[in-house]
Enzyme design. Sequence first.
Site, PDB file in Angstrom:
ATOM      1  N   ARG A   1      49.280 -30.137 -16.459  1.00  0.00           N
ATOM      2  CA  ARG A   1      48.467 -29.839 -15.907  1.00  0.00           C
ATOM      3  C   ARG A   1      47.409 -30.329 -16.949  1.00  0.00           C
ATOM      4  O   ARG A   1      47.206 -29.853 -17.578  1.00  0.00           O
ATOM      5  CB  ARG A   1      47.983 -28.780 -14.552  1.00  0.00           C
TER       6      ARG A   1
ATOM      7  N   ARG B   1      40.062 -24.668  -2.959  1.00  0.00           N
ATOM      8  CA  ARG B   1      39.134 -23.961  -2.805  1.00  0.00           C
ATOM      9  C   ARG B   1      39.581 -23.815  -0.725  1.00  0.00           C
ATOM     10  O   ARG B   1      40.043 -23.165   0.106  1.00  0.00           O
ATOM     11  CB  ARG B   1      38.306 -24.558  -2.758  1.00  0.00           C
TER      12      ARG B   1
ATOM     13  N   TYR C   1      40.894 -24.771 -23.033  1.00  0.00           N
ATOM     14  CA  TYR C   1      41.918 -24.396 -23.597  1.00  0.00           C
ATOM     15  C   TYR C   1      42.284 -24.354 -24.891  1.00  0.00           C
ATOM     16  O   TYR C   1      42.578 -26.168 -24.716  1.00  0.00           O
ATOM     17  CB  TYR C   1      42.792 -23.011 -22.642  1.00  0.00           C
TER      18      TYR C   1
END
Length: 499
Positions: free
Chosen positions: A297, A422, A250
């Site tokens: 991040r 996850r 991004y």
Amino acid sequence: MWKPPERLRHALPRDEPPTADEAARARLFSPLRLASGLELAERSWVPAMVPWRATEDGLVTQEVLDWYGRFADGQPGALVVEATGIRDVPSGPLLRAGHDRFIPGLKELVRTVHARSGGRTRVFLQLIDFLRIRRRPPRDRFLRQFLEVTGAHRAALAEALGEPGLLDARAPELEVRERLLALDDDRLAAVLAPRELEALRFGERERVTDVALPHIRDLPRALPGLFADAAARAREAGFDGVELHYAHAYTMASFLSALNTRADGYGGDRERRARLPLEVYAAVRAAVSARFTVGCRFLCDDVIAGGNRVDDAAFFALAFARAGMDFLSLSTGGKFEDAKQPKVGEAAYPYTGPSGYECMPTALSDAVGPFGRQIPKQAQIRRAVREAGLETPVVVAGGICTFAQAEAILARGEGDLIGAARQTLADPDWFLKVRLGRGGEVRRCIYSNYCEALDQRHRPVTCQLWDREGLDEPGVATTDGGRRRLTAPRWGRGAGERA
């Protein structure tokens, strides 16, 4: 075409769950106070995941509240809400914070997390900007409608076909387009410019280096204010902090990338590539004060050819820590540059090539396996921060799925906070179960990436392990004709137990 390495099936790591007394003394369940003054009750961290449950207008829905409420039931130290757009522009069923009208829904989201965690979980909003990417077009539509025919196309086509008349600007454009359409793929590739060929094969994608476009050239002027305004809305909504999304495919990660060759002071060497991310942080900090938690991040390794590596990431970590960020959260890869070619009508997905494989390897993996494979790189970055005399906490992540892994990482000083996406999706209560001495009841993630495949198709994300359990139970929200659960099964604690 890239393919994953020869695959080996890896058994899940052996775990040694602690007793409740042992958990009470564990590093994982010890508190951590950030420089902002915010205290986390423990070192567990749920990274941002996009569940595709917002409205098409970016508003919070009951499904969004149920999703984050279910994670809050597990009482992690910190929960990061999905990548939330800072602009007030259509972006599909992703949350947005680009206007004040989003604040009421975000307030309800914060109230839900705080209430369902008993006030134990701190909740951060991840803020993201992204550039335009189009779906891969049909070949005929691209050549008949999207391609801007230029003199260069006429010249290349005339040479390829041996028809000098096509060079004449008076030759009908429709004729030129039909001649292009008749070329085979190899000859067409010789006629089109590299970016045009990419737009045909993958879909058109903007880059931060497209400075001929005014809105791209002006990103350094626009983004600090957009991020700052979104952060101020997050604070008003009651979030405990924000996480600036400087990772993956991004906008902000693209400014940090070694592929950023902008010549306006915002590209080139590391200092210039870090300039806009630091200016964004400064604007955010000015908008929310030092008592509001702000971190970011970013990537420990881009993985792509010509991209950033661990030494680049360490440089940026020092810059961010010195600027005053409250935490640094590390991820890996997930870039557009090496993504697989999408099907016609679909957009490229930045987790399908080598960098995506490193970001989310499966249990069917190479010899290294998926479990903690990026921790050595992330540990190098934390070590660089500490050797510079800085105490900024570092969130590490990637295939962490057991108490034994997490505790060993903390004991070795490889990280300060343990991120697990996850495994937390597989069992939102896993940190709580371990803390209560009931780690043997944890539902173990099998790393099939079933969840990631749903994300790729922009379908509501669920887990392979729980979306077929108890579908007929009263009150269970389902999707796709009742074939998948929208939230994980609830865990019943024993009588008299308290978290």
